[in-house]
Design a protein around this motif. Structure first.
Motif, mmCIF file in Angstrom:
data_model
loop_
_atom_site.group_PDB
_atom_site.id
_atom_site.type_symbol
_atom_site.label_atom_id
_atom_site.label_comp_id
_atom_site.label_asym_id
_atom_site.label_seq_id
_atom_site.Cartn_x
_atom_site.Cartn_y
_atom_site.Cartn_z
ATOM 1 N N GLU A 205 0.850 -1.188 0.000
ATOM 2 C CA GLU A 205 0.000 0.000 0.000
ATOM 3 C C GLU A 205 0.889 1.242 0.000
ATOM 4 O O GLU A 205 1.508 1.575 1.000
ATOM 5 C CB GLU A 205 -0.925 -0.006 1.218
ATOM 6 C CG GLU A 205 -1.941 -1.136 1.208
ATOM 7 C CD GLU A 205 -2.883 -1.044 2.387
ATOM 8 O OE1 GLU A 205 -2.795 -0.051 3.152
ATOM 9 O OE2 GLU A 205 -3.701 -1.966 2.555
ATOM 10 N N SER A 209 1.215 1.884 -5.811
ATOM 11 C CA SER A 209 0.690 0.509 -5.769
ATOM 12 C C SER A 209 0.219 0.034 -7.142
ATOM 13 O O SER A 209 0.460 -1.117 -7.538
ATOM 14 C CB SER A 209 -0.474 0.417 -4.775
ATOM 15 O OG SER A 209 -0.053 0.689 -3.465
ATOM 16 N N ASP A 210 -0.463 0.929 -7.877
ATOM 17 C CA ASP A 210 -0.977 0.543 -9.197
ATOM 18 C C ASP A 210 0.154 0.189 -10.155
ATOM 19 O O ASP A 210 0.000 -0.686 -11.023
ATOM 20 C CB ASP A 210 -1.820 1.676 -9.785
ATOM 21 C CG ASP A 210 -3.140 1.864 -9.037
ATOM 22 O OD1 ASP A 210 -3.546 0.923 -8.329
ATOM 23 O OD2 ASP A 210 -3.736 2.948 -9.150
ATOM 24 N N ILE A 211 1.282 0.863 -10.007
ATOM 25 C CA ILE A 211 2.439 0.573 -10.868
ATOM 26 C C ILE A 211 2.971 -0.819 -10.571
ATOM 27 O O ILE A 211 3.260 -1.610 -11.486
ATOM 28 C CB ILE A 211 3.539 1.631 -10.669
ATOM 29 C CG1 ILE A 211 3.049 2.998 -11.156
ATOM 30 C CG2 ILE A 211 4.820 1.231 -11.396
ATOM 31 C CD1 ILE A 211 4.052 4.111 -10.959
ATOM 32 N N LYS A 213 1.356 -3.284 -9.279
ATOM 33 C CA LYS A 213 0.356 -4.265 -9.721
ATOM 34 C C LYS A 213 0.499 -4.533 -11.220
ATOM 35 O O LYS A 213 0.429 -5.689 -11.664
ATOM 36 C CB LYS A 213 -1.049 -3.754 -9.403
ATOM 37 C CG LYS A 213 -2.158 -4.729 -9.759
ATOM 38 C CD LYS A 213 -3.513 -4.181 -9.346
ATOM 39 C CE LYS A 213 -4.634 -5.160 -9.707
ATOM 40 N NZ LYS A 213 -5.962 -4.632 -9.315
ATOM 41 N N LYS A 214 0.699 -3.487 -12.012
ATOM 42 C CA LYS A 214 0.848 -3.657 -13.460
ATOM 43 C C LYS A 214 2.150 -4.376 -13.800
ATOM 44 O O LYS A 214 2.199 -5.186 -14.733
ATOM 45 C CB LYS A 214 0.786 -2.295 -14.145
ATOM 46 C CG LYS A 214 0.699 -2.364 -15.671
ATOM 47 C CD LYS A 214 0.478 -0.984 -16.264
ATOM 48 C CE LYS A 214 0.439 -1.037 -17.796
ATOM 49 N NZ LYS A 214 -0.731 -1.784 -18.305
#
Length: 405
Positions: A205, A209-211, A213-214
């Protein structure tokens, strides 16, 4: 192994085994006392190591020797003084968000340089133990045992290499490794140093975080398609964080003309941090490209720097052409060949000092005490300059004596 190869290896005196591994030894070059690491590898790509030996890549130890012998590869490379990211984790625990972000940015920079080579090199084993952090915070990627060149003609890897949990699915028979494989390794490593969890156990977190995850998508088509794309997204996260901070400041201090001290400090910090990061990246990019051969002032290809350099070199030429000398006894102007020698001497001194202070071909880094940028290296820069100036004057004086007599 040929006699010539044996002779080259004889310059490296063995000191001690590193990390308890008999095939990894700390050695010292008896010619200049430089510390290096000698490795004997069973698994390797000779083409990759030969390519690494032919270029200089910022954030990657320079390869000095790579000699194939009886099914093994003997590699001598620069010794990077620092601790592995694994050691840092073992000693201090998890890495905080800001430190992890900085490591991610530097790793992305290194991958951009590796993937931009022709042919591109894919590391394929990015993990905490293969990342060295220097005292000044610089990140280095080591151990290219599993590295390979990208081959668009293959559908899958012929040899399954990599470390479980940090290796991408395609490294275990689900496709061919390419630049996106390293993006997975970077994401897995950064996520691990922040959470202590392997991929699949959850994403850290944080503001990026989105980076992560990708980066960790199972299908390579769903990840970032290049290290340059990943690097750009990381920059955007930093910018968005800066913009959000400014927005919060305006909310806290009101929408008036009063400039808060807190916002000023944050603005200054943002500018300085990004300037330093970009300057370091630019320096490393220059040192690993053809631009390193350009004269000081032209390497950045910045129009202002180039114009300033042109003016300076023009000044050197003008001083040289207008240089006059008078005989110390008679006071008459020196002419002819003797004057030409004086002019050449003046040009060599000014041009030589320009190359020194401009750090042409990273020459300062090769001298004792100059490997790191600090107060001591700054002082030594001027001390070495004085020594160089003195040696040039003495050398040219000897030539003048020889010419006159």
């Amino acid at each position: 192994m040929t006699l010539q190869e044996e002779s080259r290896l004889s310059f490296y005196r063995e000191l001690t085994v590193l990390d308890g591994k008999q095939n990894i030894v700390l050695v010292q070059d008896i010619r200049n006392s430089e510390l290096c690491v000698k490795k004997i590898l069973d698994i390797y790509s000779l083409d990759v190591y030969e390519q690494l030996a032919s270029v200089r890549i910022g954030g990657v130890p320079g390869v000095k020797e790579c000699i194939a012998d009886d099914g093994k590869l003997i590699v001598v490379e620069e010794y990077v003084q620092g601790r592995s990211l694994k050691q840092v984790l073992d000693e201090h625990g998890l890495i905080n968000e800001e430190q992890a972000y900085n490591i991610a940015v530097q790793l992305a920079d290194i991958l951009v340089r590796l993937h931009n080579l022709e042919p591109a090199i894919v590391h394929r084993d990015i993990k905490p133990s293969n990342i060295i952090i220097e005292k000044n915070g610089h990140v280095n990627l080591i151990d290219f045992n599993a590295a390979r060149h990208v081959n668009a003609d293959k559908n899958e890897d012929t040899r399954m290499l990599g470390t479980v949990y940090f290796a991408a699915p395609e490294q275990f028979g689900f496709g061919q490794s390419d630049e996106r494989t390293d993006i997975y390794g970077l994401g897995a490593t950064i996520n691990y140093i922040m959470t202590g969890d392997k991929p699949g156990a959850g994403i850290a977190e944080c503001r990026f975080s989105d980076i992560l995850k990708k980066c960790l998508m199972v299908d390579a088509k769903d990840r970032y398609q290049s290290a340059a794309e990943l690097r750009g997204v990381l920059d955007m996260v930093n910018y968005n964080s800066y913009a959000q901070d400014n927005k919060n400041d305006r909310t806290a201090f009101g929408e008036d003309n009063t400039v808060s001290f807190v916002r000023i400090c944050k603005n200054i910090k943002y500018v300085l941090v990004n300037w330093n990061r970009k300057s370091q990246m630019n320096k490393r990019n220059i040192n690993s490209s053809w631009r390193k051969y350009l004269l000081p002032g032209f390497r950045s290809l910045n129009i202002v720097s180039c114009i300033a350099a042109l003016i300076w070199y023009a000044v050197i030429v003008m001083i040289t052409c207008g240089f006059t000398v008078s005989d110390s006894k008679t006071g008459t102007p020196v002419t002819g060949g003797e004057l030409i020698i004086y002019k050449i001497a003046a040009f060599i001194i000014m041009f030589g000092l320009t190359l020194w202070f401009g750090n042409y071909l990273d020459v300062r880094r090769k001298l004792p005490g100059m490997k790191r940028a600090n107060v001591i290296s700054t002082i030594l820069t001027f001390m070495y300059a004085f020594v160089i100036f003195f040696m040039l004057v003495m050398f040219l004086a000897i030539i003048m004596v020889i010419v006159q007599y």
